[in-house]
Design a protein around this motif. Structure first.
Motif, PDB file in Angstrom:
ATOM      1  N   GLN A  16      11.685 -80.461 113.774  1.00  0.00           N
ATOM      2  CA  GLN A  16      13.233 -80.552 113.263  1.00  0.00           C
ATOM      3  C   GLN A  16      13.373 -80.046 111.842  1.00  0.00           C
ATOM      4  N   LEU A  17      14.122 -79.055 111.484  1.00  0.00           N
ATOM      5  CA  LEU A  17      14.460 -78.529 110.072  1.00  0.00           C
ATOM      6  C   LEU A  17      15.884 -78.699 109.906  1.00  0.00           C
ATOM      7  N   PHE A  18      16.436 -79.308 109.234  1.00  0.00           N
ATOM      8  CA  PHE A  18      17.856 -79.376 109.122  1.00  0.00           C
ATOM      9  C   PHE A  18      18.402 -78.108 108.588  1.00  0.00           C
ATOM     10  N   PRO A  19      19.785 -77.885 109.098  1.00  0.00           N
ATOM     11  CA  PRO A  19      20.238 -76.635 108.534  1.00  0.00           C
ATOM     12  C   PRO A  19      20.500 -76.387 107.247  1.00  0.00           C
ATOM     13  N   THR A  20      20.800 -77.564 106.595  1.00  0.00           N
ATOM     14  CA  THR A  20      20.859 -77.535 105.025  1.00  0.00           C
ATOM     15  C   THR A  20      19.164 -77.496 104.561  1.00  0.00           C
ATOM     16  N   LYS A  21      18.339 -77.608 105.108  1.00  0.00           N
ATOM     17  CA  LYS A  21      16.797 -77.675 104.505  1.00  0.00           C
ATOM     18  C   LYS A  21      16.668 -78.580 103.592  1.00  0.00           C
ATOM     19  N   HIS A  22      17.386 -79.910 103.673  1.00  0.00           N
ATOM     20  CA  HIS A  22      17.130 -80.880 102.761  1.00  0.00           C
ATOM     21  C   HIS A  22      16.149 -82.032 103.407  1.00  0.00           C
ATOM     22  N   ALA A  23      15.935 -81.597 104.760  1.00  0.00           N
ATOM     23  CA  ALA A  23      14.818 -82.647 105.436  1.00  0.00           C
ATOM     24  C   ALA A  23      14.233 -82.114 106.703  1.00  0.00           C
ATOM     25  N   ILE A  24      13.054 -82.545 106.857  1.00  0.00           N
ATOM     26  CA  ILE A  24      12.228 -81.894 108.024  1.00  0.00           C
ATOM     27  C   ILE A  24      11.478 -83.031 108.843  1.00  0.00           C
ATOM     28  N   GLY A  25      11.299 -82.527 110.175  1.00  0.00           N
ATOM     29  CA  GLY A  25      10.649 -83.607 110.947  1.00  0.00           C
ATOM     30  C   GLY A  25       9.299 -82.748 111.621  1.00  0.00           C
ATOM     31  N   ILE A  26       8.349 -83.620 111.590  1.00  0.00           N
ATOM     32  CA  ILE A  26       7.004 -83.431 112.218  1.00  0.00           C
ATOM     33  C   ILE A  26       6.689 -84.298 113.106  1.00  0.00           C
ATOM     34  N   LYS A  27       5.858 -83.638 114.037  1.00  0.00           N
ATOM     35  CA  LYS A  27       5.153 -84.602 115.030  1.00  0.00           C
ATOM     36  C   LYS A  27       3.808 -84.271 115.071  1.00  0.00           C
ATOM     37  N   THR A  28       2.943 -85.496 115.249  1.00  0.00           N
ATOM     38  CA  THR A  28       1.550 -85.017 115.035  1.00  0.00           C
ATOM     39  C   THR A  28       1.041 -85.335 116.469  1.00  0.00           C
ATOM     40  N   ASP A  29      -0.273 -84.826 116.706  1.00  0.00           N
ATOM     41  CA  ASP A  29      -0.746 -84.813 118.241  1.00  0.00           C
ATOM     42  C   ASP A  29      -0.851 -85.989 118.803  1.00  0.00           C
ATOM     43  N   SER A  30      -1.064 -87.160 117.828  1.00  0.00           N
ATOM     44  CA  SER A  30      -0.998 -88.640 118.267  1.00  0.00           C
ATOM     45  C   SER A  30       0.227 -89.185 118.457  1.00  0.00           C
ATOM     46  N   GLY A  31       1.632 -88.083 118.514  1.00  0.00           N
ATOM     47  CA  GLY A  31       2.812 -88.797 118.803  1.00  0.00           C
ATOM     48  C   GLY A  31       3.648 -89.292 117.678  1.00  0.00           C
ATOM     49  N   LEU A  32       2.870 -89.243 116.440  1.00  0.00           N
ATOM     50  CA  LEU A  32       3.772 -90.069 115.134  1.00  0.00           C
ATOM     51  C   LEU A  32       4.857 -89.065 114.759  1.00  0.00           C
ATOM     52  N   LYS A  56      -1.353 -82.784 110.125  1.00  0.00           N
ATOM     53  CA  LYS A  56      -1.541 -81.930 111.065  1.00  0.00           C
ATOM     54  C   LYS A  56      -0.500 -82.036 112.278  1.00  0.00           C
ATOM     55  N   GLY A  57       0.418 -81.193 112.504  1.00  0.00           N
ATOM     56  CA  GLY A  57       1.236 -81.332 113.549  1.00  0.00           C
ATOM     57  C   GLY A  57       2.214 -80.292 113.901  1.00  0.00           C
ATOM     58  N   GLU A  58       3.212 -80.450 114.481  1.00  0.00           N
ATOM     59  CA  GLU A  58       4.275 -79.294 114.889  1.00  0.00           C
ATOM     60  C   GLU A  58       5.627 -79.679 114.293  1.00  0.00           C
ATOM     61  N   ILE A  59       6.495 -78.733 113.687  1.00  0.00           N
ATOM     62  CA  ILE A  59       7.585 -78.755 113.116  1.00  0.00           C
ATOM     63  C   ILE A  59       8.590 -79.053 114.287  1.00  0.00           C
ATOM     64  N   ILE A  82       8.951 -76.487 102.430  1.00  0.00           N
ATOM     65  CA  ILE A  82      10.260 -76.200 101.683  1.00  0.00           C
ATOM     66  C   ILE A  82      10.010 -76.154 100.273  1.00  0.00           C
ATOM     67  N   THR A  83      10.854 -75.016  99.657  1.00  0.00           N
ATOM     68  CA  THR A  83      10.952 -75.433  98.121  1.00  0.00           C
ATOM     69  C   THR A  83      12.172 -75.593  97.846  1.00  0.00           C
ATOM     70  N   PHE A  84      12.592 -76.256  96.798  1.00  0.00           N
ATOM     71  CA  PHE A  84      13.905 -76.691  96.379  1.00  0.00           C
ATOM     72  C   PHE A  84      13.943 -76.522  94.599  1.00  0.00           C
ATOM     73  N   GLY A 138      13.608 -72.892 103.375  1.00  0.00           N
ATOM     74  CA  GLY A 138      12.566 -73.383 104.193  1.00  0.00           C
ATOM     75  C   GLY A 138      11.614 -72.283 104.504  1.00  0.00           C
ATOM     76  N   HIS A 139      10.292 -72.542 104.570  1.00  0.00           N
ATOM     77  CA  HIS A 139       9.260 -71.642 104.885  1.00  0.00           C
ATOM     78  C   HIS A 139       8.758 -71.773 106.093  1.00  0.00           C
ATOM     79  N   VAL A 140       9.359 -72.808 107.087  1.00  0.00           N
ATOM     80  CA  VAL A 140       8.657 -72.767 108.447  1.00  0.00           C
ATOM     81  C   VAL A 140      10.015 -72.613 109.452  1.00  0.00           C
ATOM     82  N   GLU A 141       9.522 -72.803 110.836  1.00  0.00           N
ATOM     83  CA  GLU A 141      10.819 -73.027 111.601  1.00  0.00           C
ATOM     84  C   GLU A 141      10.395 -73.812 112.622  1.00  0.00           C
ATOM     85  N   VAL A 142      11.161 -74.422 113.519  1.00  0.00           N
ATOM     86  CA  VAL A 142      11.005 -75.455 114.356  1.00  0.00           C
ATOM     87  C   VAL A 142       9.778 -74.807 115.380  1.00  0.00           C
TER      88      VAL A 142
END
Length: 166
Positions: free
Chosen positions: A64-80, A59-62, A115-117, A100-104
């Protein structure tokens, strides 16, 4: 009982990561790329996927979503901060075969589609389909326990229990 209802809310500093992909669970040391296998990016593990869909491991917030959609970053409420990097050297595919199916800024929960690939295209064009799941701010990790090995099912298999320093 009233303390629970009206008392100060304790911040949860434990995070459970579920598998973001279906496939074989690998130790980070098995990833055929020294940036990941030598934990230069952080602690974690990897999955060798058998299907081309990535779901949120937490559970968290997006963030980072790389423009090439090959990687994604998520931050949790605890800061992870968690990075899911689909395959190795996939940035050179320039987004071909990734959607990509989500946005920052989007809020996500475990199992939400990110993401689907095209798995076959990644097999053909990238160095490897092995997908590292990295805690990029490992310095905030107090304790990390690997919960499973073998096969993982996306959105279901529990991978890591992480305790975050407060």
């Amino acid at each position: 009982m009233f303390k629970k209802l009206f008392g100060k809310k304790e911040q949860n500093n434990e995070e459970l990561l579920v598998a973001p992909l279906t496939g074989k669970i690998l130790d980070l040391e098995e990833v055929p790329d020294p940036v990941f296998s030598q934990k230069m990016m952080g602690e974690g593990l990897a999955i060798e996927p058998t299907s081309g869909e990535v779901v949120s491991p937490v559970k968290g917030e997006i963030v980072q979503l790389f423009p090439t959609k090959h990687a994604i970053g998520i931050k949790t409420d605890s800061g992870l901060e968690i990075l899911v990097h689909i395959g190795l050297e996939t940035v050179s595919m320039n987004g071909e075969g990734f959607e990509g199916h989500v946005e920052v800024g989007n809020k996500v929960k475990p199992g939400d589609k990110l993401i689907t690939f095209d798995l076959d295209l990644v097999k053909e064009k990238a160095k490897s389909i092995v997908t590292p799941i990295i805690i990029t701010n490992s310095d905030v990790v107090e304790q990390m326990d690997k919960l499973n090995s073998g096969e993982a099912t996306k959105g279901e298999t529990e991978l890591l229990q992480v305790k975050v320093n407060q």
